[in-house]
Design an enzyme around this catalytic site. Structure first.
Site, PDB file in Angstrom:
ATOM      1  N   ILE A 591     -39.337   9.856 -28.921  1.00  0.00           N
ATOM      2  CA  ILE A 591     -40.367   9.115 -28.016  1.00  0.00           C
ATOM      3  C   ILE A 591     -40.688   7.616 -28.374  1.00  0.00           C
ATOM      4  CG2 ILE A 591     -41.402  11.272 -27.330  1.00  0.00           C
ATOM      5  CD1 ILE A 591     -43.460  10.800 -29.205  1.00  0.00           C
ATOM      6  N   GLY A 592     -40.115   7.164 -29.348  1.00  0.00           N
ATOM      7  CA  GLY A 592     -40.577   5.795 -29.715  1.00  0.00           C
ATOM      8  C   GLY A 592     -40.231   5.168 -31.168  1.00  0.00           C
ATOM      9  N   GLY A 597     -40.384   3.371 -38.932  1.00  0.00           N
ATOM     10  CA  GLY A 597     -39.423   4.812 -38.532  1.00  0.00           C
ATOM     11  C   GLY A 597     -39.429   4.978 -37.016  1.00  0.00           C
ATOM     12  N   LYS A 612     -43.909  11.263 -37.065  1.00  0.00           N
ATOM     13  CA  LYS A 612     -43.383  10.152 -37.419  1.00  0.00           C
ATOM     14  C   LYS A 612     -42.508  10.133 -38.613  1.00  0.00           C
ATOM     15  CE  LYS A 612     -44.896   5.286 -38.974  1.00  0.00           C
ATOM     16  NZ  LYS A 612     -46.232   4.607 -38.984  1.00  0.00           N
ATOM     17  N   ASP A 721     -52.915  -4.509 -37.880  1.00  0.00           N
ATOM     18  CA  ASP A 721     -51.697  -4.596 -36.790  1.00  0.00           C
ATOM     19  C   ASP A 721     -51.872  -4.022 -35.336  1.00  0.00           C
ATOM     20  OD1 ASP A 721     -48.924  -5.241 -35.972  1.00  0.00           O
ATOM     21  OD2 ASP A 721     -48.140  -3.335 -36.884  1.00  0.00           O
TER      22      ASP A 721
END
Length: 853
Positions: A591-592, A597, A612, A721
């Protein structure tokens, strides 16, 4: 004598001839062997990094047939197998590979090979198995691969291959398995539809377009067809649904239209996995689907299916049924009768029927569903009546969603039997009565959403006993009495009790009126009231004393614990569990991609999660894992992504493996909503527009998260971030800040030398455009850096422009772009979507006024 001499002469001549032939044969073998040896050395020369020293044995000290990863045929000593899978090799594939003419298997998967597949691979006419998956190979699929007439299996998945599939590949009459998912391939699937021996095709997550070729319906051996998440359109011809050999059919995430054939369950008797989600199918769910008794997964989400769900009593093997997001049901009393037919599915784990038009009452038989049922979605329908008491028999239930219905009556008092329950959402119904105190017995409960109902009475003190609270939402009810102060009730960021006018007390931050305890008419204290209050508060005092003594003991023993013990404080998930949860980290579940990672969707212990997996070959990934664990294990807030567990182990090849498991956010990231990907056509584009109110709410959510990180935790945390891709949206469009891979505790800077590499390197981390300018000049990490990123995020949300947009150059930035438009030209810089929405609202309002006239 002459006769003997004559015979001797003949024998000598024959012996010389045989010796000459033998010498020639040996020379040929030696020459061929030398070709293979030199080719292998040329392949080795293209490897620029070999961290596991796999190729250290590739030298002249031993015969090349004994080199690691090499197998040779016994007689001719020619190379038949080159197997260097999962060896962390970096480099490119040498064209000299084509000289290994006896090669039957080439397995280079799970490495970091780049560049292109050499054309010389077409010289390997004996090749049967070719696996190059999970590398970084680009370019096109070589046309002359069709010369490898003996190919049985190819796997090019997880690379960067582009262009169309060569038409000549259709000549590979022995090819049975083709795995090319997760690339950038385009064009038609037609060449693959002519492979007469094809058994399995996985071509998902590419850019294939056009309709599904008719030829697939003629492949009588086809068992698995996975072509989801492409740009396919049109209708599926009946011949494809007539392939009785099919066990997997996955076309999710395309633009396919048409209806399902009435005899689907008859023509597909062996189907186990059937997924048509996120398409434009219309019509009814065929009643014959119940004949597909081998079905394990049936997914039809986000289509335009209508009518009632047929009887499913024969689907005894069903594990996952999801028909959410359609137009099923009619609002009538018998809409949910099909649930009773699922009691035969003894291994049912997920049942999703939400976002439809189902009406009627929940059948009492819902309590007879499988004890393995872990996720039950019934929300956003028209279900009325009471919650069946039998629902407490679903002892395996972890998530129960019944919000936005028309439920009445009370919550069953024995709800406390659901000891595995973690999430219960009943918001926006007409439920009444008291909140059961037995909910306080659910030690795993983390989210209880009961707002916008008619609940009465006191808030149970027992709710303060739960230790995993993320959200307790009791707003907009008729609750009264004293708000508890222990446990979750002391964390105002996790609870909401607004809209209950008769509540009093609680912690100061709730800003509720003080409780007024009345005395009797003679001015003497009310003895009953005193006893009612003194007994529980006395017990509470004893409990507090005991807690203090326990904490003192805990602190004493903690001092004796090594400092690195905190690394193990998170719950652990095994590599095997995560492989199973994500279907082997399948591309269907990707999904991303985050900073360090890949993120996969999965089901872990019946709960939909995001996994993840860190790319440990990237510098700083392990440190990111530690930072994220350290940050997330100490913080809890409704606007932060919740980490559920972590995994730090080795995979099946013995390689280091690290992963984090988060709660799954169904609406993806803010980035996806603000900037739609032009490479992926969205069939529901209107659903991907954020209006003004939604954007304001998300901004407030992010602000609350930052306030918590900066001001409400014991040691302030700087995210470092903050950007749209790190803001995730749940099913209610509530914003959650995630990805703490760069997060830093300010305590680190108070106790460490700022000149060290660790701290100075952090100063320049982050994402270009969002990172505070002072970080680039070596300044310390501080909360002001997050505030700068937040400001850029706000500007991006209302302008629709990234700070890295091509227009921002020659001194122009997003900040100056907006500043120059203030105060009179704001509309010129506002996101056009906001203006379109405003015009639509005005037109709708005008239309309403005209209709009234």
């Amino acid at each position: 004598m002459s006769w003997l001499l004559h015979n001797l002469h003949i024998h000598l001549i024959l012996l010389c001839c045989l010796s000459s032939l033998n010498f020639g044969f040996s020379a040929t073998i030696q020459s061929s062997n030398e070709t293979d040896r030199l080719s292998l050395l040329a392949i080795k020369a293209k490897i620029i990094d070999d961290p596991l020293h796999v190729l250290s044995s590739w030298n002249d000290s031993i015969h090349f047939c004994m080199w690691q990863g090499i197998k040779c045929e016994h007689r001719g000593q020619r190379v038949t197998v080159l197997d260097s899978q999962s060896r962390k090799l970096v480099g490119s594939i040498s064209p000299h590979l084509g000289n290994l003419s006896f090669m039957r298997e080439l397995q280079l998967q799970n490495n970091s090979f780049g560049n292109e597949i050499p054309l010389e691979i077409g010289h390997l006419t004996r090749l049967q198995i070719l696996k190059l998956n999970n590398n970084s190979i680009g370019g096109r699929i070589p046309v002359n691969l069709s010369s490898c007439a003996n190919l049985i299996e190819i796997d090019f998945s997880y690379n960067g291959l582009a262009g169309e599939v060569p038409v000549d590949l259709s000549f590979l009459s022995k090819l049975a398995t083709v795995i090319i998912h997760d690339n950038n391939l385009t064009g038609s699937l037609s060449p693959l539809a002519n492979l007469s021996s094809l058994k399995a095709l996985s071509a998902a997550e590419n850019f294939f377009d056009g309709s599904i070729p008719d030829g697939f319906g003629q492949l009588k051996n086809l068992q698995k067809l996975a072509i989801g998440i492409n740009r396919l359109s049109g209708v599926i011809l009946p011949s494809l649904f007539n392939l009785s050999s099919l066990t997997m059919f996955n076309v999710t995430g395309n633009q396919i239209q048409g209806s399902l054939p009435w005899d689907l369950g008859i023509t597909l008797p062996n189907i186990e996995f059937f997924n048509i989600g996120d398409n434009q199918f219309t019509g009814l769910i065929p009643a014959s689907i119940s004949n597909s008794s081998k079905l394990h997964y049936l997914m039809m989400v986000q289509n335009k299916l209508v009518g009632k769900v047929p009887n499913l009593e024969r689907l005894r093997n069903l594990e996952w049924l999801s028909i959410s997001g359609n137009q099923l049901g009619s609002g009538e009393a018998d809409d949910l009768n099909f649930i009773s037919s699922l009691i035969n599915a003894t291994n049912l784990q997920v049942l999703g029927v939400n976002l439809n038009n189902f009406g009627g009452e929940l059948p009492e038989s819902i309590g007879n569903l499988s004890g393995n049922l872990q996720v039950l979605y019934l929300d956003n329908n028209k279900i009325f009546g009471s919650i069946p008491p039998g629902i407490v028999n679903l002892v395996g239930l972890q998530s129960l969603y019944m919000q936005v219905n028309q439920l009445t009556s009370t919550i069953p008092s024995e709800i406390g039997k659901l000891q595995n329950l973690q999430e219960l959402n009943l918001i926006n119904n007409s439920l009444s009565g008291n909140i059961p105190s037995s909910l306080g017995n659910l030690s795993l409960l983390s989210e209880l959403v009961l707002g916008i109902n008619n609940f009465q009475g006191n808030i149970p003190q027992s709710l303060g006993n739960c230790n995993n609270w993320q959200l307790l939402f009791l707003s907009q009810n008729n609750l009264n009495g004293v708000v508890p102060t222990q446990g979750v009730f002391s964390n105002t960021s996790a609870i909401s009790v607004v809209g209950n006018s008769k509540l009093c007390g609680g912690v100061t931050e709730l800003q509720l009126p003080k409780c007024d305890f009345k005395v009797d008419k003679k001015g003497r204290p009310n003895t009953t009231l005193i006893l009612a209050l003194s007994i529980p508060f006395g017990l509470l005092g004893l409990a507090l004393v005991g807690s203090i003594l326990y904490l003192c003991y805990f602190r004493k023993t903690r001092k004796e614990t090594p400092l690195d013990a905190s690394d193990n404080s998170l719950l652990k998930a095994s590599y095997q569990n995560l492989v199973k949860a994500t279907d082997g980290f399948s591309s269907f579940n990707l999904i991303g991609v985050s900073s360090f990672g890949s993120v996969y969707k999965g089901v872990l212990d019946g709960r939909i999660v995001a996994v993840k997996v860190l790319n440990l070959s990237r510098r700083g990934a392990s440190k990111s894992f530690i930072s994220e664990c350290e940050a997330l294990r100490n913080i809890r807030h409704r606007n932060l992504v919740k980490v559920l567990t972590a995994c730090s182990t080795v995979d099946y090849q013995g390689n280091e493996f690290k992963a984090l498991v988060y709660e799954f956010m169904i609406n993806g990231s803010l980035e996806e909503w603000l900037h739609q990907n032009p490479e992926k056509d969205l069939s529901n584009e209107e659903l991907r527009m954020l209006n003004l109110l939604q954007r304001l709410n998300i901004i407030i959510d992010v602000a609350c998260a930052l306030n918590y990180l900066h001001n409400q935790v014991q040691t302030p945390i700087v995210h470092c971030d903050l950007k749209p891709s790190n803001v995730l949206l749940d099913k209610d469009m509530i914003g959650h800040v995630g990805d703490f891979g760069l997060a830093k505790f300010l305590l680190d800077y108070a106790t460490h030398d700022l000149s060290t590499n660790e701290t100075s390197s952090v100063g320049i981390r982050g994402t270009i455009g969002y990172t505070a300018p002072e970080y680039g000049m070596g300044s310390e990490v501080s909360t002001y850096g997050d505030i700068y990123s937040f400001g850029i995020l706000v500007l991006e949300m209302f302008t629709g422009k990234r700070p890295t947009d091509e227009m921002f150059k020659d001194g122009l930035s997003l900040h100056s772009f907006v500043k120059g438009a203030l105060p009179w030209s704001v509309l010129e810089v506002a996101d056009p979507i906001l203006l379109e929405a405003k015009e639509e609202d005005e037109e709708e309002e005008t239309s309403k006024e005209n209709s009234k006239k």
